[in-house]
Each structure stands twice: as structure tokens, then as C-alpha cells.
Design a protein around this motif. Structure first.
Motif, PDB file in Angstrom:
ATOM      1  N   VAL A 214    -105.874-108.237 -59.754  1.00 17.36           N
ATOM      2  CA  VAL A 214    -104.576-108.433 -58.953  1.00 17.36           C
ATOM      3  C   VAL A 214    -104.728-108.517 -57.580  1.00 17.36           C
ATOM      4  O   VAL A 214    -105.856-108.533 -56.786  1.00 17.36           O
ATOM      5  CB  VAL A 214    -103.664-107.326 -59.107  1.00 17.36           C
ATOM      6  CG1 VAL A 214    -103.402-106.743 -60.586  1.00 17.36           C
ATOM      7  CG2 VAL A 214    -104.131-105.995 -58.143  1.00 17.36           C
ATOM      8  N   GLY A 215    -103.855-109.295 -57.082  1.00 22.29           N
ATOM      9  CA  GLY A 215    -103.400-109.659 -55.559  1.00 22.29           C
ATOM     10  C   GLY A 215    -102.176-108.699 -55.322  1.00 22.29           C
ATOM     11  O   GLY A 215    -101.103-108.940 -56.066  1.00 22.29           O
ATOM     12  N   ASP A 216    -102.301-107.990 -54.414  1.00 22.98           N
ATOM     13  CA  ASP A 216    -100.818-107.340 -54.267  1.00 22.98           C
ATOM     14  C   ASP A 216    -100.446-107.079 -52.805  1.00 22.98           C
ATOM     15  O   ASP A 216    -101.374-106.924 -51.589  1.00 22.98           O
ATOM     16  CB  ASP A 216    -100.835-105.974 -54.967  1.00 22.98           C
ATOM     17  CG  ASP A 216    -101.746-105.011 -54.084  1.00 22.98           C
ATOM     18  OD1 ASP A 216    -101.510-104.049 -53.461  1.00 22.98           O
ATOM     19  OD2 ASP A 216    -103.110-104.987 -54.482  1.00 22.98           O
ATOM     20  N   THR A 217     -99.328-106.970 -52.573  1.00 20.24           N
ATOM     21  CA  THR A 217     -98.636-106.499 -51.197  1.00 20.24           C
ATOM     22  C   THR A 217     -97.777-105.230 -51.540  1.00 20.24           C
ATOM     23  O   THR A 217     -97.183-105.305 -52.497  1.00 20.24           O
ATOM     24  CB  THR A 217     -97.822-107.576 -50.511  1.00 20.24           C
ATOM     25  OG1 THR A 217     -98.690-108.786 -50.278  1.00 20.24           O
ATOM     26  CG2 THR A 217     -97.274-107.224 -48.973  1.00 20.24           C
TER      27      THR A 217
ATOM     28  N   GLN B  97    -102.344-104.705 -48.748  1.00 20.25           N
ATOM     29  CA  GLN B  97    -102.270-106.334 -48.932  1.00 20.25           C
ATOM     30  C   GLN B  97    -103.531-106.774 -49.116  1.00 20.25           C
ATOM     31  O   GLN B  97    -104.529-106.318 -48.358  1.00 20.25           O
ATOM     32  CB  GLN B  97    -101.822-106.704 -47.761  1.00 20.25           C
ATOM     33  CG  GLN B  97    -101.332-108.381 -47.997  1.00 20.25           C
ATOM     34  CD  GLN B  97    -100.451-108.780 -46.719  1.00 20.25           C
ATOM     35  OE1 GLN B  97    -100.800-108.597 -45.582  1.00 20.25           O
ATOM     36  NE2 GLN B  97     -99.469-109.702 -47.138  1.00 20.25           N
ATOM     37  N   THR B  98    -103.640-107.490 -50.056  1.00 17.18           N
ATOM     38  CA  THR B  98    -104.869-108.036 -50.553  1.00 17.18           C
ATOM     39  C   THR B  98    -104.741-109.532 -50.233  1.00 17.18           C
ATOM     40  O   THR B  98    -103.648-110.116 -50.386  1.00 17.18           O
ATOM     41  CB  THR B  98    -105.332-108.152 -52.105  1.00 17.18           C
ATOM     42  OG1 THR B  98    -104.269-108.407 -52.915  1.00 17.18           O
ATOM     43  CG2 THR B  98    -105.639-106.705 -52.458  1.00 17.18           C
TER      44      THR B  98
ATOM     45  N   SER C  82    -104.675 -98.557 -41.692  1.00 16.26           N
ATOM     46  CA  SER C  82    -105.093 -99.960 -41.213  1.00 16.26           C
ATOM     47  C   SER C  82    -103.943-100.759 -41.080  1.00 16.26           C
ATOM     48  O   SER C  82    -104.142-101.760 -40.512  1.00 16.26           O
ATOM     49  CB  SER C  82    -106.128-100.446 -41.935  1.00 16.26           C
ATOM     50  OG  SER C  82    -105.511-100.725 -43.265  1.00 16.26           O
ATOM     51  N   PHE C  83    -102.740-100.489 -41.682  1.00 13.32           N
ATOM     52  CA  PHE C  83    -101.425-101.142 -41.592  1.00 13.32           C
ATOM     53  C   PHE C  83    -100.456-100.772 -40.605  1.00 13.32           C
ATOM     54  O   PHE C  83     -99.390-101.218 -40.249  1.00 13.32           O
ATOM     55  CB  PHE C  83    -101.010-101.537 -42.955  1.00 13.32           C
ATOM     56  CG  PHE C  83    -101.688-102.509 -43.497  1.00 13.32           C
ATOM     57  CD1 PHE C  83    -101.491-103.933 -43.635  1.00 13.32           C
ATOM     58  CD2 PHE C  83    -102.680-101.851 -44.543  1.00 13.32           C
ATOM     59  CE1 PHE C  83    -102.311-104.630 -44.612  1.00 13.32           C
ATOM     60  CE2 PHE C  83    -103.430-102.831 -45.406  1.00 13.32           C
ATOM     61  CZ  PHE C  83    -103.234-104.110 -45.328  1.00 13.32           C
ATOM     62  N   GLY C  84    -100.747 -99.711 -39.735  1.00  9.11           N
ATOM     63  CA  GLY C  84    -100.079 -99.233 -38.695  1.00  9.11           C
ATOM     64  C   GLY C  84     -99.314 -97.832 -39.172  1.00  9.11           C
ATOM     65  O   GLY C  84     -98.412 -97.554 -38.394  1.00  9.11           O
TER      66      GLY C  84
END
Length: 174
Positions: A82-85, A99-100, A150-152
Motif C-alpha cells: 500500500v501507499g497511505d496517508t 505518509q508513504t 517525524s510529522f510534528g
């Protein structure tokens, strides 16, 4: 006699370890489920064009953005790439916590959160699905301090987080 005392002592220790953590009672679970469901239904009411569908009585909603082209058989041992957000719907501003981009991880479907296990099979291989997942089908009352830093998200993913995922299904294999 010493063996009997030792066995009793071990049983007492085992039962003492079974004390539930605060907030894990059935009443607390139902209260949190009501909060989660309200967050999701309020979000959907504010965004009527989403055309979300509820999966059974789970409280997980899905929106098929692209159905995909290849039928797949899904089991708990199915490997999905998968790719995901992922966003936190229950936190102001819906911050992204995962997020990928170019990297597309693979997971055994039975090892991911229940919301994914229910939602991913709603699309075919190559499809894109958006999932709105109540906390009971994600991480529940367990905060995930390592996710999202890592995304805040300073303290990571909070306990009882309602999650919003966009997932593109690149590959399915059994």
C-alpha cells in the motif's frame, strides 16, 4: 507444604496482574465509542459530498475513490502493498501522522489495525479507498508515542485517536 504455598503465591501474583487499566471498563468503552462515532458523523455531515458508506455496525466508514481493476481474495494472511496517508481526525487541524511517498510497504492484512482489515477489502487491486476509523478499530486507549513524531506530533499519536486514511492498494497476494 512449601510447594502448595509457592503455587498459591504464584496464583495470587497472576491474578494481581490481571487488574484492568483505568478506562478499560465496558462503560468507558461505550462512552468512547459514542465520542468517536460523533466525531465521524459530524465530519461527514460537514462534508456531505464524501458519499461515505458504513461497514456493517463497526463504525468504520469508507469512501471508494477508485475501485481498482483486479479482483482479490482477502484473508488474514493476505499480503497487501500500500501507499497511505494517515491523519488524526480527532485532533484540531487533522494533522498527518504517517505518509508513504515512493516507499510502499507490504503488510499481512491480519497484522494491521482492524479498521484496515475491514476497509481494504472494499476495493480491488489498484484501487484507492479512504477510511474513517473510530479509535476502537485503531489503537483504542493506547497512545502510540512513536507514531507521528517525524510529522510534528510532539507526543505521537494520542490515545483514542479517530483516524482518517487514504490508502492506495498497489498489490495483493495470498
Amino acid at each position: 507444604m512449601n510447594r502448595a504455598a509457592l503455587i498459591i503465591l504464584l496464583l495470587c501474583a497472576c491474578f494481581a496482574a490481571c487488574i484492568k487499566a483505568p478506562g478499560t471498563s465496558l462503560v468507558a468503552y461505550k462512552q468512547q465509542a459514542a465520542v468517536d462515532d460523533k466525531i465521524i458523523t459530524d465530519y461527514l455531515a460537514a462534508n456531505p459530498g464524501l458519499n461515505a458508506k458504513k461497514i456493517d455496525t463497526s463504525g468504520v466508514y469508507y469512501i471508494v475513490k477508485q475501485q481498482g481493476t483486479i479482483n482479490a481474495l482477502y484473508t488474514n494472511s493476505t499480503l497487501v502493498t500500500v501507499g497511505d496517508t494517515g491523519r488524526v481526525l480527532s485532533v484540531s487541524g487533522d494533522p498527518v501522522f504517517t505518509q508513504t511517498n515512493e516507499f510502499h510497504p507490504s503488510f499481512v492484512l491480519g497484522s494491521v489495525i482492524l479498521g484496515w482489515q475491514l476497509g481494504i477489502p472494499q476495493v480491488k487491486k489498484g484501487g484507492i479507498v479512504r477510511l474513517l476509523i473510530p479509535s476502537r478499530y485503531a489503537y483504542g486507549p493506547n497512545a502510540q508515542p512513536q507514531i507521528g513524531v517525524s510529522f510534528g506530533l510532539t507526543n505521537g499519536l494520542p490515545a483514542n485517536a479517530v483516524l482518517d486514511f487514504d490508502i492506495q492498494l498497489y498489490d495483493v497476494s495470498n
